[in-house]
Design a protein around this motif. Structure first.
Motif, PDB file in Angstrom:
ATOM      1  N   VAL A 168      -3.018  -2.963   6.795  1.00 53.81           N
ATOM      2  CA  VAL A 168      -2.583  -1.611   6.446  1.00 53.81           C
ATOM      3  C   VAL A 168      -1.609  -1.623   5.261  1.00 53.81           C
ATOM      4  O   VAL A 168      -1.795  -0.884   4.291  1.00 53.81           O
ATOM      5  CB  VAL A 168      -1.933  -0.907   7.655  1.00 53.81           C
ATOM      6  CG1 VAL A 168      -1.502   0.507   7.263  1.00 53.81           C
ATOM      7  CG2 VAL A 168      -2.891  -0.862   8.836  1.00 53.81           C
ATOM      8  N   GLN A 200      -9.067   7.412   5.445  1.00 50.87           N
ATOM      9  CA  GLN A 200     -10.157   6.612   5.992  1.00 50.87           C
ATOM     10  C   GLN A 200     -10.156   6.626   7.513  1.00 50.87           C
ATOM     11  O   GLN A 200     -11.213   6.518   8.148  1.00 50.87           O
ATOM     12  CB  GLN A 200     -10.047   5.164   5.495  1.00 50.87           C
ATOM     13  CG  GLN A 200     -10.376   4.976   4.026  1.00 50.87           C
ATOM     14  CD  GLN A 200     -10.039   3.573   3.544  1.00 50.87           C
ATOM     15  OE1 GLN A 200      -9.731   2.689   4.353  1.00 50.87           O
ATOM     16  NE2 GLN A 200     -10.093   3.378   2.238  1.00 50.87           N
ATOM     17  N   SER A 247       0.806  -1.233   0.000  1.00 53.62           N
ATOM     18  CA  SER A 247       0.000   0.000   0.000  1.00 53.62           C
ATOM     19  C   SER A 247       0.829   1.270   0.000  1.00 53.62           C
ATOM     20  O   SER A 247       0.351   2.325  -0.403  1.00 53.62           O
ATOM     21  CB  SER A 247      -0.919   0.007   1.230  1.00 53.62           C
ATOM     22  OG  SER A 247      -0.169   0.073   2.432  1.00 53.62           O
ATOM     23  N   ARG A 255      -5.760   5.035   3.037  1.00 51.66           N
ATOM     24  CA  ARG A 255      -5.989   4.445   4.354  1.00 51.66           C
ATOM     25  C   ARG A 255      -5.864   5.498   5.448  1.00 51.66           C
ATOM     26  O   ARG A 255      -6.625   5.507   6.420  1.00 51.66           O
ATOM     27  CB  ARG A 255      -5.005   3.294   4.598  1.00 51.66           C
ATOM     28  CG  ARG A 255      -5.232   2.557   5.915  1.00 51.66           C
ATOM     29  CD  ARG A 255      -6.646   1.980   5.988  1.00 51.66           C
ATOM     30  NE  ARG A 255      -6.951   1.492   7.317  1.00 51.66           N
ATOM     31  CZ  ARG A 255      -6.794   0.236   7.706  1.00 51.66           C
ATOM     32  NH1 ARG A 255      -6.327  -0.660   6.857  1.00 51.66           N
ATOM     33  NH2 ARG A 255      -7.098  -0.126   8.932  1.00 51.66           N
TER      34      ARG A 255
END
Length: 464
Positions: free
Chosen positions: A314, A388, A206, A385
């Motif tokens: 994550v 979020q 990510s 992320r």
């Protein structure tokens, strides 16, 4: 037509030459012999005045600016200087691909290239100043031009063997080699540099995707082993190196390529010590044995966290932390030094999980480690992320720094996170089994100079 490419590395100088920009320069010189091409590398001359003087003397029609997010602020300053002297500007690099609007909104930016730069830049230079013709290439975005919202079509080099060797003559390779510290854990006396074997990455971590896919496409492309050996032989003969790092993120995902490369190293009798990156789960005992027999001495592996939850939820890392100790142990058995990458401060990461990561690094047989602060680079899944989890957006790219973190985006108090980072380094390197390496890092003037370059990543240096 005159074209000047600027590599504005003002922060964190190292002994790693800018191979990507140098490859671009070499391609331009071959494809456009009528264009006068020059290069300014700020690594050892981090001075805007020096860049301005170069622009005044060279008087380019176009100034290219390499822009990674860590360079964003300095890249814009270069653009302002170029415009002041009547040149138009074109920005490229990872930040340009992932956040083009952050550049095209600036008056000092005329063009932005999306993805690999070789073919779009040739098109730009051949078409300049015909804007209508330039705009036909969707990988080139033009400031102020309407109807540019269509998806950029990447202009990829299918056969990397077709690329000329990087234009090493454009930089001070002697100085780079003197500052190169990648193999110091093996011996500070080694002379070496970095090379690349491929473009692209098949994984979905990510913190760097979809950046790599946006730059290089979904398919990973390799130079042939023979071609890379040719380049290494050239560097050995030209610059007297006896060591190298293959700096690709995922070299070991192509085992057939790797075994062929090792066979050629043995056949050519290069007798060089080298290293490369790998992933947990990508390399086995048999391959490690083959690699070590032909000089493999440094393994760099991204472990990132000792928390499986953080790795899965994550970082989307795709590895199992339980498999890491076996990889480390196997490397050590074959005389290979291990460098591990870790990150602290991920979204939702608890203090206990961070401490677990630090303790894992401390107690393992790892020789070297780095502890970065989790930093969401623009356009990455990690950035989404962060948002979020209600952390503030990173709209001020001048503050992005994955060595020291950004107060606007970290998941907790920045001072406390930086303190934890420093304590992690201290705990790791003051372990009795690593003291000898620490002493070796300060055993000579050259070793001290290299060590100071590493320390700049921890100690903020004000002024320039």
């Amino acid at each position: 037509m005159k074209f000047l490419l600027v590599f504005p590395r003002f922060k964190y100088p190292s002994g790693d030459p800018p191979v990507g920009p140098l490859s671009l320069i070499a391609y331009l010189r071959r494809e456009l012999p009528s264009v006068l091409v020059d290069f300014f590398d700020a690594t050892f001359t981090p001075s805007l005045d020096a860049i301005e003087k170069k622009i005044e003397l060279f008087s380019p029609d176009l100034v290219g600016v390499y822009c990674a997010t860590l360079m964003y602020e300095d890249a814009l300053k270069v653009g302002i200087i170029a415009k002041k002297h009547g040149a138009r500007t074109v920005f490229g690099g990872p930040h340009s691909t992932m956040a083009p609007k952050s550049l095209l909104s600036r008056s000092c930016v005329d063009f932005v290239i999306i993805g690999e730069g070789e073919r779009p830049l040739v098109h730009l230079l051949e078409s300049y100043p015909d804007m209508a013709k330039i705009a036909k290439n969707t990988a080139i975005k033009i400031r102020g031009m309407k109807n540019q919202e269509n998806m950029a079509k990447l202009q990829l080099i299918d056969d990397l063997d077709d690329l000329p060797f990087p234009a090493y003559d454009m930089v001070d390779m002697g100085r780079y080699i003197r500052h190169w510290f990648q193999m110091d854990v093996v011996s500070p006396a080694l002379r070496g540099t970095n090379v690349f074997a491929s473009r692209g990455c098949p994984f979905s971590c990510s913190f760097c995707q979809p950046t790599l896919t946006s730059l290089f496409g979904k398919k990973i492309r390799f130079k042939s082993p023979e071609r890379l050996i040719e380049e290494i032989l050239f560097l050995k003969e030209q610059y007297k190196i006896n060591s190298f790092i293959i700096d690709d993120d995922t070299l070991t995902c192509n085992k057939e390529w790797l075994l062929k490369f090792c066979t050629l190293l043995e056949e050519k009798k290069l007798c060089m010590q080298w290293g490369c990156n790998t992933r947990v789960g990508l390399i086995n005992e048999k391959i490690l044995e083959i690699m070590s027999k032909v000089g493999y001495r440094r393994m760099m592996v991204g472990i990132e966290s000792a928390s499986q939850r953080i790795l899965d939820e994550v970082y989307n890392k795709g590895i199992k932390i339980k498999d890491a100790p076996a990889l480390i142990s196997s490397a050590k058995e074959h005389g290979v030094k291990v460098f591990a990458y870790f990150m602290l401060g991920a979204p939702t990461e608890t203090s206990r999980e961070m401490q677990k990561t630090i303790d894992f690094a401390f107690t393992s047989a790892i020789d070297e480690a780095t502890f970065s602060i989790a930093t969401p680079l623009p356009g990455t899944f990690l950035a989404s992320r962060f948002m979020q989890n209600h952390y503030r957006g990173n709209d001020d790219f001048s503050k992005v720094d994955y060595y020291r973190g950004n107060p606007r985006t970290v998941s907790r108090n920045i001072r406390s996170l930086r303190l934890r980072q420093k304590l992690a380094f201290l705990k790791f390197y003051l372990h009795p089994k690593r003291i000898s390496f620490l002493l070796k890092s300060f055993s000579s003037i050259i070793a001290i100079r290299k060590s100071m370059l590493k320390l700049k990543r921890l100690v903020q240096v004000k002024g320039r």
